[in-house]
Design a protein around this motif. Structure first.
Motif, PDB file in Angstrom:
ATOM      1  N   ALA A 226       0.657  -1.142  -0.168  1.00  0.00           N
ATOM      2  CA  ALA A 226       0.135  -0.099  -0.067  1.00  0.00           C
ATOM      3  C   ALA A 226       0.780   1.247  -0.094  1.00  0.00           C
ATOM      4  O   ALA A 226       0.466   2.269  -0.793  1.00  0.00           O
ATOM      5  CB  ALA A 226      -0.997  -0.072   1.166  1.00  0.00           C
ATOM      6  N   ASN A 227       2.135   1.333   0.620  1.00  0.00           N
ATOM      7  CA  ASN A 227       2.586   2.386   0.951  1.00  0.00           C
ATOM      8  C   ASN A 227       3.813   2.518  -0.236  1.00  0.00           C
ATOM      9  O   ASN A 227       4.703   3.663  -0.316  1.00  0.00           O
ATOM     10  CB  ASN A 227       3.607   2.531   2.067  1.00  0.00           C
ATOM     11  N   ASN A 228       4.058   1.477  -1.252  1.00  0.00           N
ATOM     12  CA  ASN A 228       4.802   1.558  -2.256  1.00  0.00           C
ATOM     13  C   ASN A 228       4.345   2.439  -3.409  1.00  0.00           C
ATOM     14  O   ASN A 228       3.298   2.409  -3.724  1.00  0.00           O
ATOM     15  CB  ASN A 228       5.298   0.002  -2.676  1.00  0.00           C
ATOM     16  N   ARG A 229       5.517   2.819  -3.940  1.00  0.00           N
ATOM     17  CA  ARG A 229       5.305   3.496  -5.499  1.00  0.00           C
ATOM     18  C   ARG A 229       5.516   2.629  -6.552  1.00  0.00           C
ATOM     19  O   ARG A 229       6.819   2.154  -6.626  1.00  0.00           O
ATOM     20  CB  ARG A 229       5.988   4.936  -5.405  1.00  0.00           C
ATOM     21  N   SER A 230       4.590   2.287  -7.416  1.00  0.00           N
ATOM     22  CA  SER A 230       4.976   1.201  -8.437  1.00  0.00           C
ATOM     23  C   SER A 230       6.137   1.718  -9.283  1.00  0.00           C
ATOM     24  O   SER A 230       6.511   3.057  -9.570  1.00  0.00           O
ATOM     25  CB  SER A 230       3.731   0.967  -9.212  1.00  0.00           C
ATOM     26  N   SER A 231       6.351   0.720 -10.093  1.00  0.00           N
ATOM     27  CA  SER A 231       7.851   1.026 -11.013  1.00  0.00           C
ATOM     28  C   SER A 231       7.457   1.898 -11.995  1.00  0.00           C
ATOM     29  O   SER A 231       8.278   2.886 -12.596  1.00  0.00           O
ATOM     30  CB  SER A 231       8.172  -0.386 -11.516  1.00  0.00           C
ATOM     31  N   MET A 232       6.442   1.613 -12.372  1.00  0.00           N
ATOM     32  CA  MET A 232       5.802   2.587 -13.621  1.00  0.00           C
ATOM     33  C   MET A 232       5.519   3.922 -13.062  1.00  0.00           C
ATOM     34  O   MET A 232       5.740   4.897 -13.875  1.00  0.00           O
ATOM     35  CB  MET A 232       4.363   2.058 -14.153  1.00  0.00           C
ATOM     36  N   LEU A 233       5.033   4.155 -11.972  1.00  0.00           N
ATOM     37  CA  LEU A 233       4.942   5.571 -11.239  1.00  0.00           C
ATOM     38  C   LEU A 233       6.241   6.209 -11.204  1.00  0.00           C
ATOM     39  O   LEU A 233       6.645   7.234 -11.569  1.00  0.00           O
ATOM     40  CB  LEU A 233       4.358   5.349  -9.934  1.00  0.00           C
ATOM     41  N   ARG A 234       7.157   5.527 -10.724  1.00  0.00           N
ATOM     42  CA  ARG A 234       8.646   6.005 -10.556  1.00  0.00           C
ATOM     43  C   ARG A 234       9.246   6.296 -11.883  1.00  0.00           C
ATOM     44  O   ARG A 234      10.094   7.181 -12.002  1.00  0.00           O
ATOM     45  CB  ARG A 234       9.508   5.040  -9.810  1.00  0.00           C
ATOM     46  N   ASP A 235       9.204   5.343 -13.147  1.00  0.00           N
ATOM     47  CA  ASP A 235       9.571   5.617 -14.317  1.00  0.00           C
ATOM     48  C   ASP A 235       9.032   7.124 -14.779  1.00  0.00           C
ATOM     49  O   ASP A 235       9.658   7.701 -15.411  1.00  0.00           O
ATOM     50  CB  ASP A 235       9.072   4.537 -15.134  1.00  0.00           C
ATOM     51  N   VAL A 236       7.575   7.319 -14.764  1.00  0.00           N
ATOM     52  CA  VAL A 236       6.860   8.165 -15.028  1.00  0.00           C
ATOM     53  C   VAL A 236       7.355   9.639 -14.454  1.00  0.00           C
ATOM     54  O   VAL A 236       7.743  10.482 -15.199  1.00  0.00           O
ATOM     55  CB  VAL A 236       5.453   8.298 -14.941  1.00  0.00           C
ATOM     56  N   GLU A 237       7.577   9.523 -13.210  1.00  0.00           N
ATOM     57  CA  GLU A 237       8.178  10.646 -12.438  1.00  0.00           C
ATOM     58  C   GLU A 237       9.577  10.986 -12.711  1.00  0.00           C
ATOM     59  O   GLU A 237      10.145  12.170 -12.731  1.00  0.00           O
ATOM     60  CB  GLU A 237       8.127  10.354 -10.982  1.00  0.00           C
ATOM     61  N   ALA A 238      10.374   9.983 -13.099  1.00  0.00           N
ATOM     62  CA  ALA A 238      11.773  10.264 -13.313  1.00  0.00           C
ATOM     63  C   ALA A 238      12.156  10.377 -14.937  1.00  0.00           C
ATOM     64  O   ALA A 238      13.147  10.850 -15.255  1.00  0.00           O
ATOM     65  CB  ALA A 238      12.541   9.048 -13.241  1.00  0.00           C
TER      66      ALA A 238
END
Length: 279
Positions: A226-238
Motif C-alpha cells: 500500500a505504501n509503495n510507489r509502483s515501478s511505472m509511477l517511478r519511471d513516469v516521475e523520472a
C-alpha cells in the motif's frame, strides 16, 4: 546439475543490487550492467534488511556465461534481448522482468522465468528494501528444481512458473497504470474511485486468459504494498521509459488474436504512453 556456487545477475538497478547484496553472503556473485569498466561497488542496504556488501560489477558487453552457474536477468523487459545476447542457455537463465513480452523470447532461447515479489528502490549504490517477498523461479522446459541457501531473498522453485508470471501480470496491469496516472502509492488502487477502474481492468484481463487469478490475490498485493510507489509511477516521475510495452501492449495483441473487444486496457495504454511522452 552441479551445486550452485557462482551467480551472475544481469542488471544493476534496484532489483539486481538487492539480489546481489543478499546472495553475496553465500555465493560468489557478479553483477553485470551498462558500465564501461569493471569495478567493485559497495552496496548499502536499509529497510526490511540492512547491510553493506562489496560486489564485482562488470560491463554486460563482456559477459562470459562460463563465469556463473546460473544467471538472473533483472533488467527492464525492453532491455532483455540486448542483455542476454551473449548467453546460449547452456547455463540456466531466469528472466525476472515484468510483463509477458519476453515469454516467446525465453522459450525460443531456452531460458526460464522468475518473478520478484520484493519491494526495493535505489538511489545510486544505496537501496531501500521496502518490502519482503519471494523470488519465484521455474523452468519453461523439463529441468530439475534448483535450490538456494535460505536467505531473506527467499528463492523458491515453482512447478508452474507460467501461472505465477500471469498472476504477477494481473497485478502489474492493474496497479501500475492506475498509480502512474494518479501519481499515488499502491494503496489508492484499493479505494474508490480507483477501485472501480481496477475492477474494470480485472474483468477485461479475465477474458484474455484461461488461467484463474482471483481478485483477492490482487487485493492482497495492494494491501501488502500500500505504501509503495509502483515501478511505472517511478519511471513516469523520472522521465524514463515505462514497461507499458511489456505489460499492457501485449494484452492488446492477445485480445486481437482471441477476438476479444477491450475498452479500458487500450485507454490505459494510451494514457500511459501520453504521460511518458509528456515527462
Amino acid at each position: 546439475m552441479q551445486p550452485i556456487e557462482r551467480i551472475g545477475i544481469i542488471g544493476n538497478g534496484a532489483v539486481g543490487m538487492l539480489m546481489a547484496s543478499l546472495l553475496a553472503k553465500d555465493y560468489t556473485v557478479t553483477l553485470y550492467g551498462r558500465v564501461e569498466e569493471p569495478s567493485v561497488v559497495t552496496i548499502e542496504r536499509d529497510g526490511m534488511t540492512n547491510g553493506t556488501v562489496d560486489v564485482i560489477l562488470k560491463p554486460v558487453r563482456t559477459l562470459d556465461e562460463t563465469e556463473a552457474d546460473v544467471f538472473f536477468v533483472t533488467t527492464k523487459a525492453h532491455q532483455v534481448e540486448a542483455a542476454t545476447v551473449r548467453l546460449s542457455g547452456n547455463v540456466p537463465v531466469f528472466i525476472c522482468s515484468n510483463g509477458i513480452s519476453h515469454l516467446d523470447y525465453a522459450l525460443e532461447r531456452g531460458f526460464h522465468l522468475g518473478v520478484i515479489e520484493h519491494g526495493v528502490t535505489r538511489d545510486g549504490n544505496r537501496i531501500h528494501h521496502s518490502g519482503l517477498g519471494r523470488v519465484r523461479i521455474g523452468g519453461l522446459t523439463d529441468m530439475s528444481a534448483i535450490s538456494f541457501v535460505d536467505s531473506p531473498l527467499h528463492v523458491v522453485w515453482e512447478a508452474d512458473i507460467t501461472h505465477v508470471v500471469i498472476e504477477k501480470l494481473f497485478a502489474n496491469a492493474i496497479i501500475n497504470p492506475i498509480t502512474a496516472l494518479c501519481r499515488m502509492p499502491n494503496g489508492v488502487v484499493g479505494q474508490p474511485p480507483c477501485r472501480d477502474v481496477a475492477l474494470a481492468i480485472y474483468k477485461e484481463l479475465t477474458s484474455l486468459f484461461d488461467e484463474t487469478v482471483p481478485y483477492t490475490y490482487i487485493e492482497s498485493i495492494i494491501e501488502k504494498t500500500a505504501n509503495n510507489r509502483s515501478s511505472m509511477l517511478r519511471d513516469v516521475e523520472a522521465g524514463r521509459p515505462t514497461e507499458v510495452d511489456a505489460i499492457l501492449t501485449p494484452l492488446l495483441k492477445r485480445a486481437e488474436d482471441r477476438g476479444v473487444e477491450l475498452t479500458v486496457i487500450p485507454l490505459m495504454q494510451k494514457l500511459i504512453l501520453g504521460a511518458s511522452a509528456s515527462c
